[in-house]
Design a protein around this motif. Structure first.
Motif, short mmCIF file in Angstrom:
data_model
loop_
_atom_site.label_atom_id
_atom_site.label_comp_id
_atom_site.label_asym_id
_atom_site.label_seq_id
_atom_site.Cartn_x
_atom_site.Cartn_y
_atom_site.Cartn_z
N LEU A 181 10.53 6.10 -7.50
CA LEU A 181 9.65 7.05 -6.80
C LEU A 181 8.21 6.56 -6.81
O LEU A 181 7.39 7.03 -6.01
CB LEU A 181 9.74 8.43 -7.45
CG LEU A 181 11.08 9.15 -7.35
CD1 LEU A 181 10.98 10.54 -7.98
CD2 LEU A 181 11.56 9.25 -5.91
N ALA A 182 7.90 5.65 -7.70
CA ALA A 182 6.56 5.06 -7.74
C ALA A 182 6.45 3.97 -6.69
O ALA A 182 7.43 3.30 -6.34
CB ALA A 182 6.28 4.48 -9.12
N ALA A 183 5.23 3.77 -6.17
CA ALA A 183 5.00 2.74 -5.16
C ALA A 183 5.09 1.34 -5.75
O ALA A 183 5.48 0.39 -5.07
CB ALA A 183 3.62 2.96 -4.52
N GLU A 184 4.74 1.20 -7.02
CA GLU A 184 4.82 -0.09 -7.71
C GLU A 184 4.81 0.15 -9.21
O GLU A 184 4.52 1.26 -9.68
CB GLU A 184 3.64 -0.99 -7.31
CG GLU A 184 2.28 -0.42 -7.70
CD GLU A 184 1.12 -1.33 -7.29
OE1 GLU A 184 1.38 -2.46 -6.84
OE2 GLU A 184 -0.04 -0.90 -7.44
N ILE A 185 5.11 -0.89 -9.96
CA ILE A 185 5.05 -0.82 -11.42
C ILE A 185 3.61 -1.08 -11.85
O ILE A 185 3.04 -2.13 -11.52
CB ILE A 185 5.98 -1.86 -12.07
CG1 ILE A 185 7.43 -1.65 -11.62
CG2 ILE A 185 5.88 -1.77 -13.59
CD1 ILE A 185 8.04 -0.33 -12.00
N PRO A 186 2.99 -0.16 -12.58
CA PRO A 186 1.62 -0.40 -13.04
C PRO A 186 1.56 -1.57 -14.02
O PRO A 186 2.38 -1.64 -14.95
CB PRO A 186 1.24 0.92 -13.73
CG PRO A 186 2.23 1.93 -13.23
CD PRO A 186 3.49 1.17 -12.97
N THR A 232 4.71 16.00 -5.61
CA THR A 232 3.33 15.68 -5.96
C THR A 232 3.22 15.30 -7.43
O THR A 232 4.16 15.44 -8.21
CB THR A 232 2.39 16.87 -5.70
OG1 THR A 232 2.59 17.87 -6.73
CG2 THR A 232 2.64 17.50 -4.34
N SER A 233 2.06 14.82 -7.78
CA SER A 233 1.81 14.41 -9.17
C SER A 233 1.93 15.59 -10.12
O SER A 233 2.19 15.40 -11.32
CB SER A 233 0.42 13.79 -9.28
OG SER A 233 -0.56 14.68 -8.77
N GLU A 248 4.29 7.42 -0.75
CA GLU A 248 3.82 8.42 0.21
C GLU A 248 5.01 9.06 0.93
O GLU A 248 6.03 8.43 1.17
CB GLU A 248 2.89 7.77 1.24
CG GLU A 248 1.58 7.29 0.64
CD GLU A 248 0.61 6.80 1.71
OE1 GLU A 248 0.96 6.89 2.91
OE2 GLU A 248 -0.48 6.33 1.35
N GLY A 249 4.86 10.34 1.23
CA GLY A 249 5.85 11.03 2.05
C GLY A 249 7.10 11.50 1.33
O GLY A 249 8.05 11.93 1.98
N LEU A 250 7.13 11.45 0.00
CA LEU A 250 8.31 11.90 -0.73
C LEU A 250 8.49 13.40 -0.59
O LEU A 250 7.53 14.17 -0.71
CB LEU A 250 8.19 11.55 -2.22
CG LEU A 250 8.28 10.07 -2.61
CD1 LEU A 250 8.00 9.92 -4.10
CD2 LEU A 250 9.65 9.49 -2.27
N LEU A 251 9.74 13.81 -0.35
CA LEU A 251 10.05 15.22 -0.24
C LEU A 251 11.17 15.59 -1.19
O LEU A 251 12.09 14.79 -1.45
CB LEU A 251 10.49 15.57 1.19
CG LEU A 251 9.49 15.38 2.32
CD1 LEU A 251 10.15 15.67 3.65
CD2 LEU A 251 8.26 16.26 2.11
N TRP A 252 11.10 16.79 -1.73
CA TRP A 252 12.22 17.36 -2.46
C TRP A 252 13.32 17.71 -1.46
O TRP A 252 13.05 17.84 -0.26
CB TRP A 252 11.80 18.60 -3.24
CG TRP A 252 10.85 18.32 -4.37
CD1 TRP A 252 9.51 18.57 -4.40
CD2 TRP A 252 11.18 17.73 -5.62
NE1 TRP A 252 8.97 18.17 -5.59
CE2 TRP A 252 9.97 17.65 -6.37
CE3 TRP A 252 12.36 17.25 -6.20
CZ2 TRP A 252 9.92 17.10 -7.65
CZ3 TRP A 252 12.31 16.71 -7.48
CH2 TRP A 252 11.12 16.64 -8.19
#
Length: 568
Positions: free
Chosen positions: A74-79, A110-111, A99-103
């Motif tokens: 679900l993360a855009a990248e690995i920190p 959201t965060s 971006e754009g994730l939906l339940w």
């Protein structure tokens, strides 16, 4: 850190972007987990049968691939330090959601949902099964709708535990906000029908029986998953599961076919299914209860309040039990190519595998008898059973129902009888034994026996969180609704100090050294006895493609990529 950064750059490949057909075009998928799920909330048990069924619906920020490597989900990248996601002092990690994730109900992820998940699992009254994964977190803050900052109380060189793997997915705050603390197990609707971000939604869930799923209409990949509906059937046994996949073709996938090698070979020849095996860090263990399980103690049995175990308080007894085990024979006869004898809690990756305990690979019954004599356990009345201070050396030994486990129990009973130990065997239905029902007397967490046996393993290649299972406060007890991973109730200040040291150690070689020390302390405590390093055996239909079995996370972690082979 560079390796992780490279993996982050290949996330699109691992999450799947290649077209195969329209979403849901392959119809229905039948899966058999003969250990049936009791709920669909991994925070209630941490056991595969719940965690993996829930992984169709609930997802983490990152997870481990089939090689144990970290990949974004679900993360855009690995920190990392390189991309600025990790602070230089290693006290902060910042995750950014895609971006754009939906339940699955259509509302945005959201965060704040990530922050809530931390509060949910870190509540001291929750008994959260993944609590060790959230250790050391001071605060979790929603910087904006897509950004989450996690602050640690001290430098954390390996910060990829909270919100990582199928054991620590993100929960929807709107659904679970009234299910925190002591109410965690009381929210039946939420625990059985979670709202998620995964490829599927729950249509129906019957406890310890069956779960049915259909495509999540708001899943982030428009062409996936390929199967429109999925059924995960529970119950039965490994032999029945093997037949259903390998011989009759009733099922497309069967999990954990823990059967003797000759049975697997005969079933897997020429039928509609095939046997597939994957090795990770799974080990079949014996757990020796360090507290008194006497039923006369009532609600205090198998807790610290019950006092020390009347037999295992002396580690020489556990050592004697270990000394007579022929691990090579068990591995060869009962596991075949899917098992290797081991003396370690963490047998893999190689950097973490200790050599300090290899003597366990050679049985020594004479030394075992000498240890028991030295400890004061003698057979004065000639009935073949040792005793001390009026207590018989008699053990209740339980495990889950499985042909291989019952055969292992029988072998151990025979070997222990040869050194004067009486053993009563008990087998418990796997759905109950591995269930999270705080009211059941037969769960592994309650441990109302002297010895019990099952398999466990670490998630991902770094075993920090896994080894943290055995810190003192991880012992299951009524105050935690009997949740916790320190099953044998081991407690050592020295071990707890090593866990903290591991948490703060940065260099890979130094981390591996601390991990080996923790492994050795556990093994040499004789409160947990490793027997076999197991490969996890599954069966799959020959026409089922895209299956990448994964013992480091969820075996069905990439179910969105599973598809039916098209006839040529």
């Amino acid at each position: 850190m560079k390796k992780i950064a490279l993996l982050a750059g290949t996330a699109a490949i691992l999450c799947g972007t290649m077209a195969h057909a329209e979403r849901g075009s392959d119809g229905h998928l039948n899966i058999l987990y003969w250990q049936a799920a009791s709920n669909l909330n991994p925070y209630l048990s941490g056991i595969a049968k719940e965690v993996e069924a829930a992984s169709l619906v609930l997802e983490p920020l990152a997870r481990f691939d089939e090689n144990g490597e970290l990949v974004p989900w679900l993360a855009a990248e690995i920190p990392t330090l390189e991309n600025g996601g990790l602070s230089e002092d290693l006290k902060q990690i910042t995750w950014t959601l895609r971006e754009g994730l939906l339940w699955s109900d259509g509302s945005p992820v959201t965060s704040k949902d990530v922050v809530f998940t931390w509060r949910y699992c870190s509540d001291p009254d929750s008994g959260c099964a993944a609590a060790a994964m959230f250790e050391g977190i001071e605060t979790v803050e929603a910087v904006d709708d897509l950004t989450v900052r996690v602050d640690f109380s001290e430098p954390k060189p390996y910060p990829y535990t909270a919100f990582v793997s199928s054991e620590a997915p993100i929960l929807q705050e709107a659904q679970f906000r009234d299910c925190v603390g002591s109410r965690i197990a009381q929210c039946s609707e939420q625990n059985m029908h979670p709202v998620g971000t995964g490829p599927y939604v729950v249509d129906e869930f019957l406890t310890n029986d069956v779960a049915t799923f259909s495509v999540n209409p708001h899943f982030r990949f428009e062409d996936k998953p390929y199967f429109e509906t999925v059924t995960i059937k529970g119950g039965g046994d490994a032999a029945g599961a093997a037949r259903a996949v390998l011989q009759t073709g009733e099922m497309d996938y069967g999990w954990n076919l823990m059967l003797s090698p000759d049975v697997l070979e005969s079933m897997g020849t020429g039928g509609p299914g095939e046997v597939v095996t994957v090795f990770g860090s799974s080990v079949e263990y014996l757990f020796l209860n360090q507290t008194n399980p006497d039923p006369a103690l009532g609600a205090e049995r198998s807790t610290a309040q019950a006092g020390a175990h009347p037999i295992f308080a002396d580690p020489r007894v556990g050592q004697a039990l270990s000394l007579v085990i022929d691990r090579a024979a068990i591995a060869e006869v009962l596991f075949g190519e899917t098992g290797k004898p081991t003396c370690n809690i963490v047998p893999a990756p190689e950097i973490y595998a200790s050599t300090a305990n290899d003597a366990c690979l050679t049985p020594d019954p004479d030394k075992a008898r000498a240890l028991l004599e030295e400890a004061g356990w003698v057979d004065d009345d000639g009935d073949g059973i040792r005793e001390k201070d009026g207590i018989k050396l008699s053990l209740l030994f339980q495990s889950s129902v499985s042909a291989v486990r019952q055969d292992t129990q029988a072998l151990l009973k025979q070997w222990w009888s040869e050194i004067g130990v009486e053993t009563e065997l008990k087998s418990v239905d796997a759905s109950v034994f591995f269930g999270g029902d705080a009211g059941s007397p037969d769960t592994r967490q309650k441990f109302y026996a002297d010895v019990q046996m099952y398999t466990d393993n670490s998630k991902g290649q770094d075993p920090e969180t896994y080894l943290a299972h055995w810190v003192c406060n991880e012992a299951p007890r009524p105050e935690t609704q009997w949740q916790g991973d320190n099953i044998q109730r081991f407690c050592s200040e020295e071990y707890d100090a090593l866990a903290k040291k591991y948490h703060a150690t940065a260099a890979p070689e130094d981390r591996a050294e601390v991990a080996r020390q923790m492994n050795d302390m556990l093994v040499q405590s004789y409160t947990i006895i490793p027997i076999v390093h197991r490969g996890i055996v599954s069966g799959k239909a020959r026409d089922l493609e895209g299956v990448r079995l994964n013992s480091w996370d969820s075996m069905i972690w990439n179910i969105m990529d599973w598809k039916r082979k098209k006839a040529e």
